[in-house]
Scaffold this motif. Structure first.
Motif, PDB file in Angstrom:
ATOM      1  N   ARG A   1       3.051   1.659  -3.623  1.00 22.79           N
ATOM      2  CA  ARG A   1       3.360   0.612  -4.761  1.00 22.79           C
ATOM      3  C   ARG A   1       3.147  -0.733  -4.520  1.00 22.79           C
TER       4      ARG A   1
ATOM      5  N   GLN B   1       4.334  -4.339  -4.862  1.00 25.08           N
ATOM      6  CA  GLN B   1       5.546  -4.762  -5.380  1.00 25.08           C
ATOM      7  C   GLN B   1       5.315  -6.250  -5.754  1.00 25.08           C
ATOM      8  N   SER B   2       4.312  -6.895  -5.336  1.00 29.39           N
ATOM      9  CA  SER B   2       4.211  -8.400  -6.144  1.00 29.39           C
ATOM     10  C   SER B   2       2.837  -8.601  -6.349  1.00 29.39           C
TER      11      SER B   2
ATOM     12  N   CYS C   1       1.500  -5.444 -14.830  1.00 26.52           N
ATOM     13  CA  CYS C   1       2.493  -5.692 -13.703  1.00 26.52           C
ATOM     14  C   CYS C   1       4.086  -5.139 -14.562  1.00 26.52           C
ATOM     15  N   LEU C   2       4.056  -5.822 -15.716  1.00 26.68           N
ATOM     16  CA  LEU C   2       5.421  -5.545 -16.565  1.00 26.68           C
ATOM     17  C   LEU C   2       5.590  -4.019 -16.675  1.00 26.68           C
ATOM     18  N   GLN C   3       4.714  -3.268 -17.234  1.00 28.19           N
ATOM     19  CA  GLN C   3       4.913  -1.787 -17.085  1.00 28.19           C
ATOM     20  C   GLN C   3       5.022  -1.082 -15.835  1.00 28.19           C
ATOM     21  N   ASN C   4       4.570  -1.631 -14.796  1.00 27.05           N
ATOM     22  CA  ASN C   4       4.692  -0.823 -13.484  1.00 27.05           C
ATOM     23  C   ASN C   4       5.506  -1.558 -12.482  1.00 27.05           C
ATOM     24  N   GLU C   5       6.489  -2.375 -13.275  1.00 30.29           N
ATOM     25  CA  GLU C   5       7.380  -3.259 -12.376  1.00 30.29           C
ATOM     26  C   GLU C   5       7.071  -3.683 -10.997  1.00 30.29           C
ATOM     27  N   ILE C   6       5.929  -4.607 -11.414  1.00 35.99           N
ATOM     28  CA  ILE C   6       5.270  -5.230 -10.072  1.00 35.99           C
ATOM     29  C   ILE C   6       5.818  -6.769 -10.468  1.00 35.99           C
ATOM     30  N   GLY C   7       6.443  -7.426  -9.506  1.00 35.72           N
ATOM     31  CA  GLY C   7       6.906  -8.648  -9.628  1.00 35.72           C
ATOM     32  C   GLY C   7       5.834  -9.737  -9.569  1.00 35.72           C
TER      33      GLY C   7
ATOM     34  N   SER D   1       6.434 -10.803 -18.000  1.00 35.47           N
ATOM     35  CA  SER D   1       6.232 -10.147 -16.760  1.00 35.47           C
ATOM     36  C   SER D   1       6.574 -11.216 -15.626  1.00 35.47           C
TER      37      SER D   1
ATOM     38  N   THR E   1       8.165 -13.354 -12.713  1.00 35.09           N
ATOM     39  CA  THR E   1       9.442 -13.356 -11.761  1.00 35.09           C
ATOM     40  C   THR E   1       9.728 -14.767 -11.393  1.00 35.09           C
TER      41      THR E   1
END
Length: 203
Positions: free
Chosen positions: A60, A62-63, A83-89, A161, A163
């Motif tokens: 995954r 992560q950022s 990124c928002l859909q896949n929880e990527i910071g 999206s 962070t």
């Protein structure tokens, strides 16, 4: 790690994809570093969706650290939603577009060897359009007691999206001014107005 006097790196990122090295090779190495505990989080910068998808098959992401500002919105339609859909910071860089969106930019004051002089953002006719855009933003910012630069950072941070944003500064005063963008929320009407101004300015 010894030189940094730490046991691990909090966030380790590939900052540019290397066209001469398969991303699978690079990302497998990043994943191994994380498994070994040398790195807590692994990420990338300047990657598009196809590259992110290739990485995600291995480990995954992560950022993501993309360039993102009112004048640089390439990532807005596909990468940021992914990124928002896949929880990527997402940690955006250059939210004030290398100074153009500060409300204080003057090319005459930029050193001759400054990289910005070779940037497409600082060439005509784009530069004049960008400066006109900044002046159109000024009343919106001032109505909330803010600067154009603070508005530019706030606009970036309000993307769902987002962070965080990396905001550059050369002086203590600039750091304090930039930090004042924290908590500045643009209304839905203001965001729509800014979008219309972008269209009007031809940007």
């Amino acid at each position: 790690l010894k030189r940094l006097e730490t046991d691990y790196i909090d966030l380790y990122q590939i900052h540019w994809p290397d066209p001469n090295v398969p991303i699978e090779e690079s990302w497998n190495t990043m994943a191994d570093l994380r498994k070994e505990g040398k790195v807590r989080y692994i990420g990338v910068s300047n990657f598009d969706v196809p590259l992110l998808e290739r990485c995600m098959k291995i480990a995954r992401v992560q950022s993501l650290q993309p360039p993102f500002s009112l004048l640089k919105r390439d990532y807005e339609e596909s990468v940021l939603p992914y990124c928002l859909q896949n929880e990527i910071g997402v940690v955006a860089y250059s939210p004030m577009q290398a100074g153009l969106l500060t409300g204080k930019f003057d090319l005459k004051k930029v050193a001759q060897d400054d990289w910005r002089r070779d940037s497409s953002f600082c060439r005509e006719p784009y530069l004049s359009k960008a400066m006109e855009f900044v002046e159109m933003l000024r009343p919106i910012a001032e109505s909330s007691g803010k600067t154009v630069g603070q508005l530019a950072v706030a606009w970036v941070l309000q993307n769902p999206s987002m962070t965080a944003a990396i905001v550059g500064a050369r002086t203590e005063k600039q750091v304090e001014e930039n930090a004042a963008a924290d908590g500045y929320k643009l209304s839905k009407e203001e965001i729509e107005k800014i979008g219309n101004i972008l269209i009007e300015a031809g940007l």
